[in-house]
Design a protein around this motif. Structure first.
Motif, PDB file in Angstrom:
ATOM      1  N   SER A  10       0.835  -1.198   0.000  1.00 29.11           N
ATOM      2  CA  SER A  10       0.000   0.000   0.000  1.00 29.11           C
ATOM      3  C   SER A  10       0.871   1.250   0.000  1.00 29.11           C
ATOM      4  CB  SER A  10      -0.930   0.006   1.214  1.00 29.11           C
ATOM      5  OG  SER A  10      -0.189   0.183   2.406  1.00 29.11           O
ATOM      6  N   ALA A  11       0.298   2.329  -0.499  1.00 29.62           N
ATOM      7  CA  ALA A  11       0.957   3.632  -0.502  1.00 29.62           C
ATOM      8  C   ALA A  11      -0.072   4.664  -0.057  1.00 29.62           C
ATOM      9  CB  ALA A  11       1.475   3.958  -1.893  1.00 29.62           C
ATOM     10  N   SER A  12       0.391   5.679   0.652  1.00 25.32           N
ATOM     11  CA  SER A  12      -0.542   6.689   1.152  1.00 25.32           C
ATOM     12  C   SER A  12      -0.584   7.934   0.279  1.00 25.32           C
ATOM     13  CB  SER A  12      -0.181   7.066   2.596  1.00 25.32           C
ATOM     14  OG  SER A  12       1.141   7.568   2.642  1.00 25.32           O
ATOM     15  N   SER A  13       0.219   7.965  -0.789  1.00 29.27           N
ATOM     16  CA  SER A  13       0.199   9.111  -1.701  1.00 29.27           C
ATOM     17  C   SER A  13       0.682   8.664  -3.072  1.00 29.27           C
ATOM     18  CB  SER A  13       1.103  10.225  -1.183  1.00 29.27           C
ATOM     19  OG  SER A  13       2.458   9.826  -1.249  1.00 29.27           O
ATOM     20  N   ILE A  14       0.405   9.479  -4.066  1.00 27.94           N
ATOM     21  CA  ILE A  14       0.888   9.180  -5.410  1.00 27.94           C
ATOM     22  C   ILE A  14       2.412   9.190  -5.434  1.00 27.94           C
ATOM     23  CG2 ILE A  14       1.042  10.116  -7.757  1.00 27.94           C
ATOM     24  CD1 ILE A  14      -1.924  10.789  -7.554  1.00 27.94           C
ATOM     25  N   SER A  15       3.007  10.149  -4.736  1.00 24.88           N
ATOM     26  CA  SER A  15       4.466  10.223  -4.678  1.00 24.88           C
ATOM     27  C   SER A  15       5.065   8.948  -4.094  1.00 24.88           C
ATOM     28  CB  SER A  15       4.880  11.441  -3.847  1.00 24.88           C
ATOM     29  OG  SER A  15       6.265  11.518  -3.747  1.00 24.88           O
ATOM     30  N   GLU A  16       4.489   8.479  -3.010  1.00 26.26           N
ATOM     31  CA  GLU A  16       4.985   7.240  -2.391  1.00 26.26           C
ATOM     32  C   GLU A  16       4.817   6.056  -3.337  1.00 26.26           C
ATOM     33  OE1 GLU A  16       4.205   4.419   1.526  1.00 26.26           O
ATOM     34  OE2 GLU A  16       3.195   6.354   1.412  1.00 26.26           O
ATOM     35  N   LEU A  17       3.689   5.983  -4.005  1.00 24.66           N
ATOM     36  CA  LEU A  17       3.440   4.898  -4.948  1.00 24.66           C
ATOM     37  C   LEU A  17       4.458   4.911  -6.085  1.00 24.66           C
ATOM     38  CD1 LEU A  17       1.686   2.597  -6.095  1.00 24.66           C
ATOM     39  CD2 LEU A  17       0.347   4.359  -7.257  1.00 24.66           C
ATOM     40  N   VAL A  18       4.690   6.075  -6.677  1.00 19.48           N
ATOM     41  CA  VAL A  18       5.634   6.178  -7.788  1.00 19.48           C
ATOM     42  C   VAL A  18       7.038   5.764  -7.348  1.00 19.48           C
ATOM     43  CG1 VAL A  18       6.741   7.788  -9.401  1.00 19.48           C
ATOM     44  CG2 VAL A  18       4.273   7.895  -9.034  1.00 19.48           C
ATOM     45  N   ASN A  19       7.421   6.143  -6.139  1.00 20.97           N
ATOM     46  CA  ASN A  19       8.740   5.779  -5.631  1.00 20.97           C
ATOM     47  C   ASN A  19       8.884   4.286  -5.372  1.00 20.97           C
ATOM     48  OD1 ASN A  19       9.918   8.344  -5.719  1.00 20.97           O
ATOM     49  ND2 ASN A  19       8.958   8.918  -3.796  1.00 20.97           N
ATOM     50  N   MET A  20       7.789   3.570  -5.257  1.00 24.82           N
ATOM     51  CA  MET A  20       7.823   2.120  -5.061  1.00 24.82           C
ATOM     52  C   MET A  20       8.021   1.373  -6.385  1.00 24.82           C
ATOM     53  SD  MET A  20       4.672   1.882  -2.336  1.00 24.82           S
ATOM     54  CE  MET A  20       4.628   0.101  -2.185  1.00 24.82           C
ATOM     55  N   LEU A  21       7.822   2.053  -7.487  1.00 24.63           N
ATOM     56  CA  LEU A  21       7.918   1.422  -8.801  1.00 24.63           C
ATOM     57  C   LEU A  21       9.371   1.308  -9.239  1.00 24.63           C
ATOM     58  CD1 LEU A  21       4.979   3.324 -10.540  1.00 24.63           C
ATOM     59  CD2 LEU A  21       4.968   0.979  -9.651  1.00 24.63           C
ATOM     60  N   PRO A  22       9.640   0.419 -10.211  1.00 26.59           N
ATOM     61  CA  PRO A  22      11.016   0.277 -10.722  1.00 26.59           C
ATOM     62  C   PRO A  22      11.515   1.576 -11.363  1.00 26.59           C
ATOM     63  CG  PRO A  22       9.528  -1.320 -11.765  1.00 26.59           C
ATOM     64  CD  PRO A  22       8.710  -0.458 -10.877  1.00 26.59           C
ATOM     65  N   GLU A  23      12.802   1.626 -11.631  1.00 26.14           N
ATOM     66  CA  GLU A  23      13.416   2.828 -12.218  1.00 26.14           C
ATOM     67  C   GLU A  23      12.705   3.259 -13.502  1.00 26.14           C
ATOM     68  OE1 GLU A  23      15.922   6.047 -12.443  1.00 26.14           O
ATOM     69  OE2 GLU A  23      15.738   4.640 -10.781  1.00 26.14           O
ATOM     70  N   ILE A  41      -2.541  13.573 -13.007  1.00 23.43           N
ATOM     71  CA  ILE A  41      -1.371  13.787 -13.863  1.00 23.43           C
ATOM     72  C   ILE A  41      -0.483  14.890 -13.286  1.00 23.43           C
ATOM     73  CG2 ILE A  41      -0.612  14.604 -16.138  1.00 23.43           C
ATOM     74  CD1 ILE A  41      -2.971  13.030 -17.320  1.00 23.43           C
ATOM     75  N   ASP A  42      -1.098  15.953 -12.777  1.00 28.02           N
ATOM     76  CA  ASP A  42      -0.317  17.033 -12.171  1.00 28.02           C
ATOM     77  C   ASP A  42       0.476  16.543 -10.960  1.00 28.02           C
ATOM     78  OD1 ASP A  42      -1.182  18.865 -14.053  1.00 28.02           O
ATOM     79  OD2 ASP A  42      -2.731  19.737 -12.765  1.00 28.02           O
ATOM     80  N   GLU A  43      -0.059  15.586 -10.213  1.00 27.63           N
ATOM     81  CA  GLU A  43       0.680  15.007  -9.080  1.00 27.63           C
ATOM     82  C   GLU A  43       1.773  14.055  -9.547  1.00 27.63           C
ATOM     83  OE1 GLU A  43      -1.103  13.657  -5.340  1.00 27.63           O
ATOM     84  OE2 GLU A  43      -3.020  14.353  -6.176  1.00 27.63           O
ATOM     85  N   LEU A  44       1.528  13.372 -10.659  1.00 29.78           N
ATOM     86  CA  LEU A  44       2.501  12.415 -11.183  1.00 29.78           C
ATOM     87  C   LEU A  44       3.743  13.088 -11.765  1.00 29.78           C
ATOM     88  CD1 LEU A  44       0.467   9.714 -13.129  1.00 29.78           C
ATOM     89  CD2 LEU A  44       2.007   9.324 -11.215  1.00 29.78           C
ATOM     90  N   ILE A  45       3.549  14.132 -12.537  1.00 27.60           N
ATOM     91  CA  ILE A  45       4.619  14.735 -13.330  1.00 27.60           C
ATOM     92  C   ILE A  45       5.893  15.010 -12.535  1.00 27.60           C
ATOM     93  CG2 ILE A  45       5.260  16.835 -14.606  1.00 27.60           C
ATOM     94  CD1 ILE A  45       2.477  16.696 -15.911  1.00 27.60           C
ATOM     95  N   PRO A  46       5.824  15.612 -11.336  1.00 28.23           N
ATOM     96  CA  PRO A  46       7.079  15.887 -10.625  1.00 28.23           C
ATOM     97  C   PRO A  46       7.836  14.625 -10.202  1.00 28.23           C
ATOM     98  CG  PRO A  46       5.252  17.119  -9.648  1.00 28.23           C
ATOM     99  CD  PRO A  46       4.671  16.169 -10.643  1.00 28.23           C
ATOM    100  N   ASN A  47       7.177  13.477 -10.221  1.00 23.12           N
ATOM    101  CA  ASN A  47       7.789  12.226  -9.781  1.00 23.12           C
ATOM    102  C   ASN A  47       8.296  11.374 -10.945  1.00 23.12           C
ATOM    103  OD1 ASN A  47       7.103  12.248  -6.781  1.00 23.12           O
ATOM    104  ND2 ASN A  47       5.120  12.634  -7.725  1.00 23.12           N
TER     105      ASN A  47
END
Length: 68
Positions: A10-23, A41-47
């Motif tokens: 589980s992840a509590s934010s989009i940022s945390e989720l993206v950081n859990m993904l492979p490179e 998408i606006d939350e995803l872009i910086p990650n």
């Protein structure tokens, strides 16, 4: 949270989720078209890094996704 008992992560934010993904990230979105999709998408872009892929699997008009 219930699925965590069965091995899901589980992840509590989009940022945390993206950081859990492979490179090299491939992210498939199933979000309602319009403002909700734009906000995700606006939350995803910086990650994301060049070469990462975001697929809009919702029923958006394809040109809306090209705008980002």
């Amino acid at each position: 949270v219930e699925l965590v008992k069965y091995g899901a992560e589980s992840a509590s934010s989009i940022s945390e989720l993206v950081n859990m993904l492979p490179e090299k990230k491939v992210i498939w979105l199933m979000v309602t078209a319009g403002d909700p999709l734009d906000k995700v998408i606006d939350e995803l872009i910086p990650n994301l890094k060049p070469g990462d892929i975001v697929i809009d699997g919702g029923n958006s008009y394809y040109k809306d996704s090209q705008e980002k």
